[in-house]
Scaffold this motif. Structure first.
Motif, PDB file in Angstrom:
ATOM      1  N   ILE A 228       0.833  -1.204   0.000  1.00  0.00           N
ATOM      2  CA  ILE A 228       0.000   0.000   0.000  1.00  0.00           C
ATOM      3  C   ILE A 228       0.865   1.250   0.000  1.00  0.00           C
ATOM      4  N   ILE A 229       1.934   1.237   0.810  1.00  0.00           N
ATOM      5  CA  ILE A 229       2.851   2.377   0.824  1.00  0.00           C
ATOM      6  C   ILE A 229       3.485   2.569  -0.551  1.00  0.00           C
ATOM      7  N   THR A 230       3.865   1.461  -1.177  1.00  0.00           N
ATOM      8  CA  THR A 230       4.462   1.550  -2.507  1.00  0.00           C
ATOM      9  C   THR A 230       3.453   2.067  -3.523  1.00  0.00           C
ATOM     10  N   LEU A 231       2.208   1.637  -3.402  1.00  0.00           N
ATOM     11  CA  LEU A 231       1.162   2.156  -4.288  1.00  0.00           C
ATOM     12  C   LEU A 231       0.981   3.654  -4.102  1.00  0.00           C
ATOM     13  N   GLY A 232       1.326   4.145  -2.906  1.00  0.00           N
ATOM     14  CA  GLY A 232       1.257   5.587  -2.688  1.00  0.00           C
ATOM     15  C   GLY A 232       2.128   6.357  -3.654  1.00  0.00           C
ATOM     16  N   GLU A 233       3.210   5.730  -4.131  1.00  0.00           N
ATOM     17  CA  GLU A 233       4.033   6.379  -5.137  1.00  0.00           C
ATOM     18  C   GLU A 233       3.234   6.596  -6.420  1.00  0.00           C
ATOM     19  N   GLY A 234       2.245   5.698  -6.697  1.00  0.00           N
ATOM     20  CA  GLY A 234       1.370   5.924  -7.844  1.00  0.00           C
ATOM     21  C   GLY A 234       0.501   7.150  -7.668  1.00  0.00           C
ATOM     22  N   VAL A 235       0.013   7.365  -6.439  1.00  0.00           N
ATOM     23  CA  VAL A 235      -0.771   8.564  -6.155  1.00  0.00           C
ATOM     24  C   VAL A 235       0.105   9.806  -6.277  1.00  0.00           C
ATOM     25  N   ILE A 236       1.328   9.710  -5.711  1.00  0.00           N
ATOM     26  CA  ILE A 236       2.250  10.840  -5.819  1.00  0.00           C
ATOM     27  C   ILE A 236       2.575  11.131  -7.276  1.00  0.00           C
ATOM     28  N   GLY A 237       2.804  10.051  -8.045  1.00  0.00           N
ATOM     29  CA  GLY A 237       3.096  10.238  -9.463  1.00  0.00           C
ATOM     30  C   GLY A 237       1.943  10.892 -10.212  1.00  0.00           C
ATOM     31  N   THR A 238       0.722  10.511  -9.867  1.00  0.00           N
ATOM     32  CA  THR A 238      -0.440  11.124 -10.512  1.00  0.00           C
ATOM     33  C   THR A 238      -0.523  12.613 -10.196  1.00  0.00           C
ATOM     34  N   VAL A 239      -0.345  12.943  -8.922  1.00  0.00           N
ATOM     35  CA  VAL A 239      -0.403  14.354  -8.530  1.00  0.00           C
ATOM     36  C   VAL A 239       0.720  15.142  -9.185  1.00  0.00           C
ATOM     37  N   ALA A 301       8.992  -3.256  -6.503  1.00  0.00           N
ATOM     38  CA  ALA A 301       9.679  -2.445  -7.502  1.00  0.00           C
ATOM     39  C   ALA A 301       8.748  -2.094  -8.658  1.00  0.00           C
ATOM     40  N   ALA A 302       7.929  -3.053  -9.069  1.00  0.00           N
ATOM     41  CA  ALA A 302       6.989  -2.800 -10.163  1.00  0.00           C
ATOM     42  C   ALA A 302       5.935  -1.775  -9.760  1.00  0.00           C
ATOM     43  N   LEU A 303       5.415  -1.900  -8.530  1.00  0.00           N
ATOM     44  CA  LEU A 303       4.419  -0.936  -8.067  1.00  0.00           C
ATOM     45  C   LEU A 303       5.008   0.469  -8.005  1.00  0.00           C
ATOM     46  N   ALA A 304       6.223   0.581  -7.477  1.00  0.00           N
ATOM     47  CA  ALA A 304       6.874   1.889  -7.452  1.00  0.00           C
ATOM     48  C   ALA A 304       7.178   2.373  -8.865  1.00  0.00           C
ATOM     49  N   GLY A 305       7.480   1.423  -9.766  1.00  0.00           N
ATOM     50  CA  GLY A 305       7.753   1.782 -11.155  1.00  0.00           C
ATOM     51  C   GLY A 305       6.546   2.371 -11.849  1.00  0.00           C
ATOM     52  N   VAL A 306       5.351   1.913 -11.491  1.00  0.00           N
ATOM     53  CA  VAL A 306       4.136   2.516 -12.057  1.00  0.00           C
ATOM     54  C   VAL A 306       4.058   3.989 -11.667  1.00  0.00           C
ATOM     55  N   GLY A 307       4.353   4.284 -10.391  1.00  0.00           N
ATOM     56  CA  GLY A 307       4.360   5.669  -9.954  1.00  0.00           C
ATOM     57  C   GLY A 307       5.380   6.499 -10.701  1.00  0.00           C
ATOM     58  N   ALA A 308       6.584   5.915 -10.908  1.00  0.00           N
ATOM     59  CA  ALA A 308       7.606   6.626 -11.667  1.00  0.00           C
ATOM     60  C   ALA A 308       7.138   6.879 -13.100  1.00  0.00           C
ATOM     61  N   GLY A 309       6.463   5.883 -13.682  1.00  0.00           N
ATOM     62  CA  GLY A 309       5.934   6.072 -15.031  1.00  0.00           C
ATOM     63  C   GLY A 309       4.913   7.188 -15.111  1.00  0.00           C
ATOM     64  N   LEU A 310       4.098   7.327 -14.079  1.00  0.00           N
ATOM     65  CA  LEU A 310       3.136   8.426 -14.052  1.00  0.00           C
ATOM     66  C   LEU A 310       3.843   9.768 -13.900  1.00  0.00           C
ATOM     67  N   HIS A 311       4.975   9.785 -13.205  1.00  0.00           N
ATOM     68  CA  HIS A 311       5.815  10.982 -13.187  1.00  0.00           C
ATOM     69  C   HIS A 311       6.235  11.352 -14.617  1.00  0.00           C
ATOM     70  N   VAL A 312       6.661  10.345 -15.384  1.00  0.00           N
ATOM     71  CA  VAL A 312       7.078  10.563 -16.771  1.00  0.00           C
ATOM     72  C   VAL A 312       5.932  11.134 -17.590  1.00  0.00           C
TER      73      VAL A 312
END
Length: 422
Positions: A228-239, A301-312
């Protein structure tokens, strides 16, 4: 009756079958430091990808994910087995939290030096690990002294900490090239993971104890909380992908679609992760814990990578990315694919059962992601293509809720019958 004081108590080992064992407030506080680490790694990796430095971005992100997840694993399995919640245990945990913060502060130097290609500067990261491991070493030695039945295992863990940390210090100060660093780092990483397995497998011969007393349901919950914490990187990436765009030109259709895609994708990945009854399967198959525990490094790593991709995607919307629409969609689609595939492999590792339905669902996910990339290549706007990526986890969710749950129920029923028969 709740504990009203935190005087030192013997570290004799927890009951691995303790009822209603859940994560403690201290463990939740410890996990918060990893929010920072995941966020910094995602931001740094996204920046390099957007600059077109794909190789250095991916390698740096993979290295940082191993370092972050391994720090968490070192503490979490020990805590499940030996947590005393006395003042000394709390203080050593705080020291480890300081080490995680130092590790996070060292990530930018590592990424930038890796990109420059001369040598890798991970000195600050290593300093963070030294802080963490000094505290962890004290904990393992304390357990070795106060829990004689686990002494050999605990000393095995302690030896691994010392030997591998010496190796990382040498590698950090040695003037080696990036390829040599990566090869040596891979060898040290292998030694890191082999040490605990050897300690658990051969630590206490002849005693009938082949494992520290970790709690299966507790560990499954702890891994789920980190997911869940790692998925938070997806939320951060979206914002992050929207803040500059919306702040500069207001809401647009593209911004709204990316917001929907990022939020929906994060929710779908969360749902997919929790489809597997890890606690029940791990409780019945403790011998499969290492494959499951280590495999989750790739999941995180994959979950955090989704967040990084949303940053991109955010860089793309702002016109600050060297990647085109296809590259941007791939930055999100690839980690989604890795997550889905490894998540199914994790289920197969625990259950030793492969259902034809699972194979169809994986193929359906691959097809959906391929359609998303093909749509971007055909000229469909990046934001619309991300909506197709968002639908990929939904294939597993729908398949499980419609039919897959029956297969899981049968597996759990068979395991329960075997347990009763034994």
């Amino acid at each position: 009756m709740p504990t009203l004081h935190h005087r030192n108590r013997p570290m004799t080992g927890r009951d691995p079958h303790e009822p209603a064992r859940t994560a403690t407030p201290l463990e939740l506080l410890f996990d918060l430091t990893f929010v920072v680490a995941f966020g910094v790694a995602g931001e740094q990796g996204a920046h390099l990808l957007a600059e077109g430095h794909v190789a250095s971005g991916i390698i740096g992100f993979a290295f940082s994910m191993f370092a972050i997840c391994w720090a968490w694993i070192n503490f979490t399995w020990f805590a499940s087995a030996f947590d005393t919640d006395d003042w000394f245990y709390r203080v050593t945990t705080m020291v480890q939290m300081i080490g995680v913060v130092i590790l996070a502060l060292g990530l930018p130097d590592m990424f930038s030096s890796l990109d420059e290609g001369d040598r890798v500067h991970n000195e600050v990261m290593v300093a963070g690990y030294i802080v963490m491991r000094l505290a962890m070493l004290v904990q393992w030695l304390r357990a070795a002294r106060q829990a004689p039945q686990y002494r050999a295992i605990c000393l095995g863990y302690a030896r691994t900490l010392v030997i591998t940390q010496i190796g990382w210090v040498i590698l950090a100060v040695a003037p080696v090239t990036v390829p040599v660093f990566l090869v040596c780092g891979a060898l040290l990483g292998t030694a890191e993971m082999a040490g605990p397995w050897l300690a658990e497998r051969f630590g206490t011969p002849g005693t009938g104890r082949q494992s520290t007393p970790w709690h299966a349901h507790h560990m499954a919950e702890r891994y789920g909380l980190l997911a869940i914490i790692t998925l938070g990187e997806g939320v951060i990436g979206t914002v992050a992908s929207l803040s500059a765009t919306v702040g500069g030109s207001g809401w647009t259709l593209d911004a709204a679609l990316v917001a929907l895609a990022g939020t929906g994708l994060t929710f779908g990945l969360w749902w997919t992760y929790y489809l597997t009854p890890d606690a029940e399967l791990l409780h019945r198959h403790r011998e499969r814990s290492f494959a499951w525990g280590y495999g989750n490094i790739v999941v995180f790593a994959a979950l955090a990578g989704v967040g990084a991709g949303l940053h991109v995607a955010g860089y793309y919307l702002d016109g600050e990315s060297h990647l085109g629409a296809v590259g941007t969609v791939l930055a999100v689609a690839v980690p989604v694919l890795v997550f889905v595939v490894v998540d199914y492999v994790q289920f197969w590792v625990l259950s030793r059962s492969v259902s034809p339905l699972h194979l169809y669902l994986v193929l359906g996910t691959v097809a959906m992601l391929a359609v998303a990339v093909a749509a971007a290549a055909a000229g469909v706007a990046m934001s619309w293509a991300l909506l197709l990526v968002m639908l990929a986890p939904a294939i597993s969710v729908v398949g499980y809720e419609a039919r897959g749950h029956r297969h899981v129920a049968r597996l759990l029923g068979q395991a329960l019958e075997q347990e009763k028969g034994a």
